[in-house]
Design a protein around this motif. Structure first.
Motif, PDB file in Angstrom:
ATOM      1  N   LYS A  79      40.110  34.473  50.551  1.00  0.00           N
ATOM      2  CA  LYS A  79      39.734  33.980  49.903  1.00  0.00           C
ATOM      3  C   LYS A  79      38.653  33.031  48.458  1.00  0.00           C
ATOM      4  N   SER A  80      37.701  32.754  49.598  1.00  0.00           N
ATOM      5  CA  SER A  80      36.958  32.274  48.836  1.00  0.00           C
ATOM      6  C   SER A  80      36.051  33.378  48.687  1.00  0.00           C
ATOM      7  N   PHE A  81      35.771  34.433  49.569  1.00  0.00           N
ATOM      8  CA  PHE A  81      35.345  35.718  49.256  1.00  0.00           C
ATOM      9  C   PHE A  81      35.774  36.612  48.721  1.00  0.00           C
ATOM     10  N   ASN A  82      37.105  36.472  47.542  1.00  0.00           N
ATOM     11  CA  ASN A  82      37.653  37.664  47.525  1.00  0.00           C
ATOM     12  C   ASN A  82      37.989  39.025  48.666  1.00  0.00           C
ATOM     13  N   VAL A  83      38.157  38.498  49.773  1.00  0.00           N
ATOM     14  CA  VAL A  83      37.899  39.541  50.763  1.00  0.00           C
ATOM     15  C   VAL A  83      39.513  40.146  50.381  1.00  0.00           C
ATOM     16  N   PRO A  84      40.465  41.103  50.744  1.00  0.00           N
ATOM     17  CA  PRO A  84      41.264  41.024  51.000  1.00  0.00           C
ATOM     18  C   PRO A  84      41.449  41.780  52.471  1.00  0.00           C
ATOM     19  N   GLU A  85      42.928  41.684  52.946  1.00  0.00           N
ATOM     20  CA  GLU A  85      43.352  41.666  53.842  1.00  0.00           C
ATOM     21  C   GLU A  85      44.048  43.063  54.263  1.00  0.00           C
ATOM     22  N   GLN A  86      43.516  44.027  55.486  1.00  0.00           N
ATOM     23  CA  GLN A  86      43.855  45.022  55.663  1.00  0.00           C
ATOM     24  C   GLN A  86      45.283  45.403  55.714  1.00  0.00           C
ATOM     25  N   GLY A  87      45.441  46.190  55.206  1.00  0.00           N
ATOM     26  CA  GLY A  87      47.015  46.530  54.504  1.00  0.00           C
ATOM     27  C   GLY A  87      47.503  46.148  53.491  1.00  0.00           C
ATOM     28  N   ALA A  88      46.702  45.383  52.506  1.00  0.00           N
ATOM     29  CA  ALA A  88      47.405  44.034  51.826  1.00  0.00           C
ATOM     30  C   ALA A  88      47.343  44.954  50.098  1.00  0.00           C
ATOM     31  N   SER A  89      48.306  44.518  48.859  1.00  0.00           N
ATOM     32  CA  SER A  89      47.513  45.429  48.047  1.00  0.00           C
ATOM     33  C   SER A  89      46.727  45.110  47.513  1.00  0.00           C
ATOM     34  N   GLU A  90      45.912  46.231  46.420  1.00  0.00           N
ATOM     35  CA  GLU A  90      44.829  46.000  46.077  1.00  0.00           C
ATOM     36  C   GLU A  90      44.887  45.033  44.637  1.00  0.00           C
ATOM     37  N   ARG A  91      43.518  44.213  44.586  1.00  0.00           N
ATOM     38  CA  ARG A  91      43.968  43.205  43.417  1.00  0.00           C
ATOM     39  C   ARG A  91      43.067  43.242  42.570  1.00  0.00           C
ATOM     40  N   ARG A  92      43.201  43.717  40.822  1.00  0.00           N
ATOM     41  CA  ARG A  92      41.266  43.514  40.746  1.00  0.00           C
ATOM     42  C   ARG A  92      40.573  42.799  40.913  1.00  0.00           C
ATOM     43  N   THR A  93      40.619  41.519  41.527  1.00  0.00           N
ATOM     44  CA  THR A  93      39.373  40.924  41.551  1.00  0.00           C
ATOM     45  C   THR A  93      39.149  41.030  43.037  1.00  0.00           C
ATOM     46  N   ASP A  94      39.344  42.051  43.679  1.00  0.00           N
ATOM     47  CA  ASP A  94      39.117  42.635  44.729  1.00  0.00           C
ATOM     48  C   ASP A  94      37.218  42.292  44.937  1.00  0.00           C
ATOM     49  N   ARG A  95      36.589  41.658  46.016  1.00  0.00           N
ATOM     50  CA  ARG A  95      35.272  42.313  46.153  1.00  0.00           C
ATOM     51  C   ARG A  95      35.305  43.456  46.700  1.00  0.00           C
ATOM     52  N   PRO A  96      34.523  44.457  46.595  1.00  0.00           N
ATOM     53  CA  PRO A  96      34.773  45.603  46.524  1.00  0.00           C
ATOM     54  C   PRO A  96      34.529  45.659  47.711  1.00  0.00           C
ATOM     55  N   ASP A  97      34.283  47.306  48.481  1.00  0.00           N
ATOM     56  CA  ASP A  97      34.594  48.014  50.278  1.00  0.00           C
ATOM     57  C   ASP A  97      34.215  46.863  50.528  1.00  0.00           C
ATOM     58  N   SER A  98      35.817  45.592  50.799  1.00  0.00           N
ATOM     59  CA  SER A  98      35.398  44.758  51.901  1.00  0.00           C
ATOM     60  C   SER A  98      37.048  44.491  52.373  1.00  0.00           C
ATOM     61  N   VAL A  99      37.029  43.588  53.908  1.00  0.00           N
ATOM     62  CA  VAL A  99      37.985  43.997  54.230  1.00  0.00           C
ATOM     63  C   VAL A  99      38.370  43.055  55.439  1.00  0.00           C
TER      64      VAL A  99
END
Length: 327
Positions: A249-269
Motif C-alpha cells: 500500500k505504501s509503495f502502490n504495488v498491486p497484488e498479482q491478479g488485481a484490477s489495475e488502478r491509475r495510482t499503481d506503481r508502473p511495472d510492479s507486482v
C-alpha cells in the motif's frame, strides 16, 4: 501490472540448513567460476565479495547484486547468483559486515564514522556489534562499496551500471535495500558534482517487514523513484501477508491478479506463494516456483534501454562508496 516481470539487480537472501557434502561440492564449483573481490567501506570495514562477469560482457550487460540474510553469509545465495549469471547478468555477492569473511575493520575509521569509543578491537561480529537500530544503517556502506566495484566494471565497458537491480530478503535485508533505494533517489544521488545515484532500475523484496529491532522501513524514496519497479514477495501465511500488504500500500504495488488502478506503481507486482516459509527459505525451496518468477521479472525489466545509454561514470576520489583492497 498483472503478470508483469520487472528486473532487479541486487539480491539479499537468508540461509537454510547447513550444506550437505553434495551441496558443498556444488557451492565450491560455483565459487570457482567467480572472481574474489576485496573492498573497504567508507567507515573502514573490509568486505569480502565475489563477482561473476556477464557471459557476454559489454555495455548492454545488466548487473545484479545478491545479498544474504542477517546472521548468514553469501554462500547461501551462490546457487541463485549462479542462475542469474547463466541468464546473462553480471552478478555480485558479498558478506555483510560482521558476517562470513567480512569481520576485519580499520579501527580508527570505524570508530570515527560510527561514534564508537576508542578501542584496540580489529574485528566485528554481527552477534555482538550489530544489535540495534543504531547499528543497522551503517550496513548501507557495504552495499555502496559493492556498487563502487560495479561502477569500475562499468567504466571498463563490461556492464551498464544504469541498469542496476537489487533483490533482498528478510526484515533487515529488505530494510537495508530500501535505504539503498532512498540513497539512489532521495538523497540527491550526487557527491559534489559527481552523480552517484539513480541507477537502481528494479527492486525485489522477499518477505519484507515494516521494521526490525527498532529500525523502521523507509517508505519515502523521493519523487524521482516513482517509476522504480518493485516486486514484493510473501508467503500466504497471515503474518507475512499482513506485513507485505502494508508495504504494498505504501509503495502502490498491486497484488498479482488485481484490477489495475491509475495510482499503481508502473511495472510492479506483489506475489504470494503458498506455505509458511519466509526470506531465503522461499528461494531455497523454490516455493510456488518463485525463483523462476524473480528471474523472469529481472530478465523482462533489465534489458538494453535507449533511455539509459551506457556512459563512463566518474567515481569520487577516496572511495566514497568503498575502495578496492588487494585481492
Amino acid at each position: 501490472a498483472t503478470g508483469l516481470w520487472t528486473a532487479v539487480l541486487v539480491a539479499v537472501f537468508t540461509a537454510g540448513a547447513p550444506h550437505s557434502l553434495h551441496a558443498q561440492a556444488n557451492i565450491d564449483q560455483i565459487k570457482s567460476r567467480a572472481t574474489p573481490v576485496n573492498l573497504e567501506t567508507e567507515d573502514g570495514v573490509y568486505i569480502k565479495a565475489y563477482y561473476w562477469p556477464a557471459p557476454k560482457s559489454g555495455p548492454d550487460a545488466a548487473p545484479v547484486i545478491v545479498t544474504h540474510m542477517f546472521g548468514r553469509n553469501q554462500l547461501d545465495v551462490f546457487p541463485f547468483a549462479d542462475e542469474l549469471n547463466k541468464d546473462g547478468f553480471a552478478v555480485m555477492t558479498f558478506d555483510y559486515r560482521g558476517h562470513g569473511e567480512s569481520k576485519d575493520i580499520d579501527p580508527e575509521k570505524y570508530q570515527a564514522k560510527n561514534g564508537r569509543a576508542t578501542t584496540s578491537k580489529t574485528t566485528i561480529d554481527y552477534a555482538t556489534d550489530l544489535r540495534s537500530a543504531r547499528d543497522f544503517p551503517a550496513m548501507l556502506n557495504d552495499l555502496l562499496a559493492v556498487k563502487q566495484h560495479l561502477i569500475e566494471e562499468n567504466n571498463k565497458e563490461k556492464l551498464n551500471i544504469r541498469e542496476l537491480g537489487l533483490v533482498a530478503s528478510g526484515p533487515l535485508g529488505c530494510n537495508v535495500a530500501l535505504l539503498f533505494a532512498q540513497h539512489e533517489y532521495l538523497a540527491g544521488g550526487r557527491i559534489g558534482f559527481v552523480r552517484t545515484g539513480g541507477d537502481l532500475s528494479a527492486l525485489v523484496l522477499v518477505s519484507p517487514e515494516r521494521g526490525y529491532k527498532g529500525m523502521r522501513a523507509v517508505t519515502d524514496l523521493g519523487k524521482d523513484s516513482q517509476n522504480l519497479p518493485i516486486m514484493l514477495v510473501s508467503s500466504d501465511a497471515p503474518k507475512s501477508k499482513n506485513e507485505v500488504s502494508r508495504l504494498a500500500k505504501s509503495f502502490n504495488v498491486p497484488e498479482q491478479g488485481a484490477s489495475e488502478r491509475r495510482t499503481d506503481r508502473p511495472d510492479s507486482v506483489w506475489l504470494e506463494v503458498p506455505g509458511t516459509d519466509t526470506g531465503t527459505d522461499l528461494i531455497a525451496k523454490d516455493a510456488g516456483g518463485i525463483t523462476e518468477s524473480i528471474r523472469g521479472y529481472l530478465l523482462a525489466r533489465l534489458k538494453p534501454d535507449r533511455t539509459k545509454p551506457w556512459a563512463v561514470r566518474e567515481a569520487p576520489s577516496g572511495g566514497a562508496f568503498g575502495s578496492g583492497r588487494g585481492n
